[in-house]
Scaffold this motif. Structure first.
Motif, PDB file in Angstrom:
ATOM      1  N   ARG A 123      -9.949   9.495 -12.759  1.00  0.00           N
ATOM      2  CA  ARG A 123     -10.694   9.014 -13.923  1.00  0.00           C
ATOM      3  C   ARG A 123      -9.997   9.488 -15.195  1.00  0.00           C
ATOM      4  O   ARG A 123      -9.487  10.602 -15.255  1.00  0.00           O
ATOM      5  CB  ARG A 123     -12.146   9.512 -13.915  1.00  0.00           C
ATOM      6  N   ARG A 124      -9.999   8.632 -16.174  1.00  0.00           N
ATOM      7  CA  ARG A 124      -9.421   8.983 -17.469  1.00  0.00           C
ATOM      8  C   ARG A 124     -10.341   8.418 -18.542  1.00  0.00           C
ATOM      9  O   ARG A 124     -10.391   7.210 -18.766  1.00  0.00           O
ATOM     10  CB  ARG A 124      -8.002   8.435 -17.602  1.00  0.00           C
ATOM     11  N   ASP A 125     -11.098   9.297 -19.193  1.00  0.00           N
ATOM     12  CA  ASP A 125     -12.075   8.884 -20.196  1.00  0.00           C
ATOM     13  C   ASP A 125     -11.600   9.287 -21.585  1.00  0.00           C
ATOM     14  O   ASP A 125     -11.336  10.470 -21.842  1.00  0.00           O
ATOM     15  CB  ASP A 125     -13.449   9.520 -19.932  1.00  0.00           C
ATOM     16  N   GLY A 126     -11.503   8.302 -22.459  1.00  0.00           N
ATOM     17  CA  GLY A 126     -11.200   8.576 -23.860  1.00  0.00           C
ATOM     18  C   GLY A 126      -9.751   8.876 -24.168  1.00  0.00           C
ATOM     19  O   GLY A 126      -9.386   9.011 -25.330  1.00  0.00           O
ATOM     20  N   ALA A 127      -8.900   8.999 -23.156  1.00  0.00           N
ATOM     21  CA  ALA A 127      -7.494   9.324 -23.395  1.00  0.00           C
ATOM     22  C   ALA A 127      -6.642   8.057 -23.321  1.00  0.00           C
ATOM     23  O   ALA A 127      -7.123   6.964 -23.033  1.00  0.00           O
ATOM     24  CB  ALA A 127      -7.017  10.356 -22.369  1.00  0.00           C
ATOM     25  N   ARG A 128      -5.372   8.221 -23.588  1.00  0.00           N
ATOM     26  CA  ARG A 128      -4.446   7.095 -23.482  1.00  0.00           C
ATOM     27  C   ARG A 128      -4.271   6.707 -22.028  1.00  0.00           C
ATOM     28  O   ARG A 128      -4.445   7.515 -21.109  1.00  0.00           O
ATOM     29  CB  ARG A 128      -3.094   7.467 -24.089  1.00  0.00           C
ATOM     30  N   ARG A 169       0.818  -1.209   0.000  1.00  0.00           N
ATOM     31  CA  ARG A 169       0.000   0.000   0.000  1.00  0.00           C
ATOM     32  C   ARG A 169       0.852   1.260   0.000  1.00  0.00           C
ATOM     33  O   ARG A 169       0.443   2.302  -0.533  1.00  0.00           O
ATOM     34  CB  ARG A 169      -0.931  -0.009   1.207  1.00  0.00           C
ATOM     35  N   SER A 170       2.045   1.161   0.563  1.00  0.00           N
ATOM     36  CA  SER A 170       2.920   2.330   0.622  1.00  0.00           C
ATOM     37  C   SER A 170       3.411   2.765  -0.754  1.00  0.00           C
ATOM     38  O   SER A 170       3.827   3.921  -0.929  1.00  0.00           O
ATOM     39  CB  SER A 170       4.132   2.022   1.515  1.00  0.00           C
ATOM     40  N   SER A 171       3.385   1.851  -1.732  1.00  0.00           N
ATOM     41  CA  SER A 171       3.854   2.200  -3.074  1.00  0.00           C
ATOM     42  C   SER A 171       2.732   2.669  -3.979  1.00  0.00           C
ATOM     43  O   SER A 171       2.973   3.031  -5.134  1.00  0.00           O
ATOM     44  CB  SER A 171       4.543   0.985  -3.709  1.00  0.00           C
ATOM     45  N   VAL A 172       1.478   2.662  -3.483  1.00  0.00           N
ATOM     46  CA  VAL A 172       0.329   3.049  -4.294  1.00  0.00           C
ATOM     47  C   VAL A 172      -0.089   4.470  -3.941  1.00  0.00           C
ATOM     48  O   VAL A 172      -0.376   4.775  -2.776  1.00  0.00           O
ATOM     49  CB  VAL A 172      -0.855   2.080  -4.076  1.00  0.00           C
ATOM     50  N   LYS A 173      -0.130   5.319  -4.938  1.00  0.00           N
ATOM     51  CA  LYS A 173      -0.540   6.708  -4.729  1.00  0.00           C
ATOM     52  C   LYS A 173      -2.048   6.870  -4.885  1.00  0.00           C
ATOM     53  O   LYS A 173      -2.691   7.634  -4.161  1.00  0.00           O
ATOM     54  CB  LYS A 173       0.178   7.612  -5.726  1.00  0.00           C
ATOM     55  N   ALA A 174      -2.627   6.154  -5.860  1.00  0.00           N
ATOM     56  CA  ALA A 174      -4.055   6.336  -6.152  1.00  0.00           C
ATOM     57  C   ALA A 174      -4.586   5.145  -6.925  1.00  0.00           C
ATOM     58  O   ALA A 174      -3.832   4.350  -7.491  1.00  0.00           O
ATOM     59  CB  ALA A 174      -4.284   7.626  -6.937  1.00  0.00           C
ATOM     60  N   LEU A 175      -5.907   5.068  -6.930  1.00  0.00           N
ATOM     61  CA  LEU A 175      -6.629   4.109  -7.765  1.00  0.00           C
ATOM     62  C   LEU A 175      -7.150   4.860  -8.979  1.00  0.00           C
ATOM     63  O   LEU A 175      -7.698   5.956  -8.841  1.00  0.00           O
ATOM     64  CB  LEU A 175      -7.786   3.489  -6.987  1.00  0.00           C
ATOM     65  N   GLY A 176      -6.959   4.300 -10.163  1.00  0.00           N
ATOM     66  CA  GLY A 176      -7.419   4.948 -11.373  1.00  0.00           C
ATOM     67  C   GLY A 176      -8.491   4.122 -12.076  1.00  0.00           C
ATOM     68  O   GLY A 176      -8.485   2.890 -12.012  1.00  0.00           O
ATOM     69  N   HIS A 177      -9.432   4.807 -12.716  1.00  0.00           N
ATOM     70  CA  HIS A 177     -10.464   4.141 -13.516  1.00  0.00           C
ATOM     71  C   HIS A 177     -10.429   4.744 -14.914  1.00  0.00           C
ATOM     72  O   HIS A 177     -10.387   5.959 -15.077  1.00  0.00           O
ATOM     73  CB  HIS A 177     -11.853   4.347 -12.909  1.00  0.00           C
ATOM     74  N   TYR A 178     -10.420   3.870 -15.939  1.00  0.00           N
ATOM     75  CA  TYR A 178     -10.369   4.371 -17.307  1.00  0.00           C
ATOM     76  C   TYR A 178     -11.544   3.829 -18.111  1.00  0.00           C
ATOM     77  O   TYR A 178     -12.089   2.760 -17.821  1.00  0.00           O
ATOM     78  CB  TYR A 178      -9.041   4.001 -17.987  1.00  0.00           C
ATOM     79  N   TYR A 179     -11.916   4.581 -19.122  1.00  0.00           N
ATOM     80  CA  TYR A 179     -12.977   4.175 -20.045  1.00  0.00           C
ATOM     81  C   TYR A 179     -12.627   4.732 -21.414  1.00  0.00           C
ATOM     82  O   TYR A 179     -12.456   5.943 -21.579  1.00  0.00           O
ATOM     83  CB  TYR A 179     -14.340   4.706 -19.595  1.00  0.00           C
ATOM     84  N   ARG A 180     -12.500   3.824 -22.380  1.00  0.00           N
ATOM     85  CA  ARG A 180     -12.130   4.241 -23.730  1.00  0.00           C
ATOM     86  C   ARG A 180     -13.099   3.618 -24.733  1.00  0.00           C
ATOM     87  O   ARG A 180     -13.441   2.453 -24.621  1.00  0.00           O
ATOM     88  CB  ARG A 180     -10.704   3.790 -24.071  1.00  0.00           C
ATOM     89  N   ARG A 181     -13.521   4.418 -25.703  1.00  0.00           N
ATOM     90  CA  ARG A 181     -14.361   3.908 -26.781  1.00  0.00           C
ATOM     91  C   ARG A 181     -13.468   3.491 -27.944  1.00  0.00           C
ATOM     92  O   ARG A 181     -12.644   4.274 -28.407  1.00  0.00           O
ATOM     93  CB  ARG A 181     -15.364   4.969 -27.245  1.00  0.00           C
TER      94      ARG A 181
END
Length: 226
Positions: free
Chosen positions: A123-128, A66-78
Motif C-alpha cells: 500500500r502507498r497512501d499519499g506518496a508518489r 506471473r514470474s516477472s511480478v513481485k507484488a500487487l500494489g494499491h495506491y491512494y492519493r489526495r
C-alpha cells in the motif's frame, strides 16, 4: 509483457463482463465499473495459467508473466484540484510498475494475491507512485472519449441552467413599479428557481440522450450479427 486485441470468433475468458465487483479469488474487478454503450464492463484483472491478464476498454488485453511480478500494489492519493486518485499496479522485482489500472477495486486483494502466488499487497497512501518499468502499460479503465463526454454534459447542464435562470430573472420586468424593492427579491428567487429547474431539465436531457445512444448502439450490434 504483451498486448493482444480480440478477434471475431477467437475464444477468450469472458472479457466483456456483466458487472459486479469481483469474480472469485482469481479475478478482480472495479467496485464501480465504467460501462460502455452496450452496458458491458470489460475491465478486470485475471489469473490465467502462468499469466496475469488485464482487460480494458477497446478490446485491450495486456498480459504479464506471473514470474516477472513481485507484488500487487494499491495506491491512494489526495489531490486538491481533481479529487482523490487510486488504483492497482503490478510491480516487478525492482519495485517498478509493469501495469497500472486506475479506480477503486474490489476489497478482496489478499485472496487474489494468494491465488496469483503473490505476497500480501503493498500500500502507498499519499506518496508518489512507484517508478515505471520498461514496457510499462496503463489499463484503459474508462471508454474512449469519456472525458470529452463528461465535459459536454457539464456544458449542456450549465447552458440550460443559465437560460432558465435568465428566463426567471426576466420576470422582474413584468412586475409593476409599485412592487418597489420587492421586485429585486422576486427576481432573485426567480433566478434561483430557474437555475434549479434548468439543471434538472439538463440532467434529464442528458439521461435521455444517453438512452438513445445505447439503443442505437445495441441496434447496430444486432444488425451486424444478423
Amino acid at each position: 509483457m504483451g498486448t493482444e486485441r480480440a478477434k471475431k470468433g477467437h475464444h477468450r475468458t469472458n472479457p466483456q463482463g456483466d458487472g459486479g465487483s469481483g469474480g472469485g479469488a482469481g479475478e478482480l474487478r472495479p467496485q464501480r465499473p465504467a460501462r460502455d454503450l452496450l452496458d458491458r464492463t470489460p475491465v478486470r484483472l485475471r489469473v490465467e495459467g502462468d499469466l496475469l491478464v488485464g482487460y480494458g476498454f477497446g478490446d485491450q488485453r495486456v498480459t504479464v508473466p506471473r514470474s516477472s511480478v513481485k507484488a500487487l500494489g494499491h495506491y491512494y492519493r489526495r489531490r486538491y484540484r481533481s479529487g482523490p486518485s487510486e488504483g492497482l499496479v503490478l510491480l516487478d522485482g525492482e519495485d517498478r510498475m509493469l501495469l497500472r489500472a486506475k479506480g477503486a477495486w474490489s476489497a478482496d486483494l489478499v485472496a487474489f494475491c494468494g491465488r496469483a502466488g503473490l505476497p500480501r499487497p503493498q500500500r502507498r497512501d499519499g506518496a508518489r507512485l512507484w517508478r515505471r518499468a520498461p514496457g510499462y502499460r496503463r489499463l484503459r479503465t474508462s471508454p474512449r472519449g469519456a472525458g470529452l463526454a463528461a465535459a459536454v454534459i457539464v456544458v449542456v447542464v450549465l447552458a440550460v441552467s443559465m437560460l432558465c435562470g435568465m428566463a426567471g430573472l426576466s420576470l422582474i420586468w413584468l412586475l409593476p413599479a409599485s412592487f418597489g424593492p420587492l421586485r429585486l427579491l422576486v427576481g432573485g428567487v426567480a433566478l434561483l428557481g430557474g437555475v434549479v429547474v434548468g439543471a434538472a431539465l439538463g440532467g434529464k436531457a442528458v439521461a435521455r440522450a444517453t438512452q438513445v445512444l445505447k439503443w442505437a448502439a445495441r441496434s447496430v450490434t444486432r444488425s451486424g450479427r444478423a
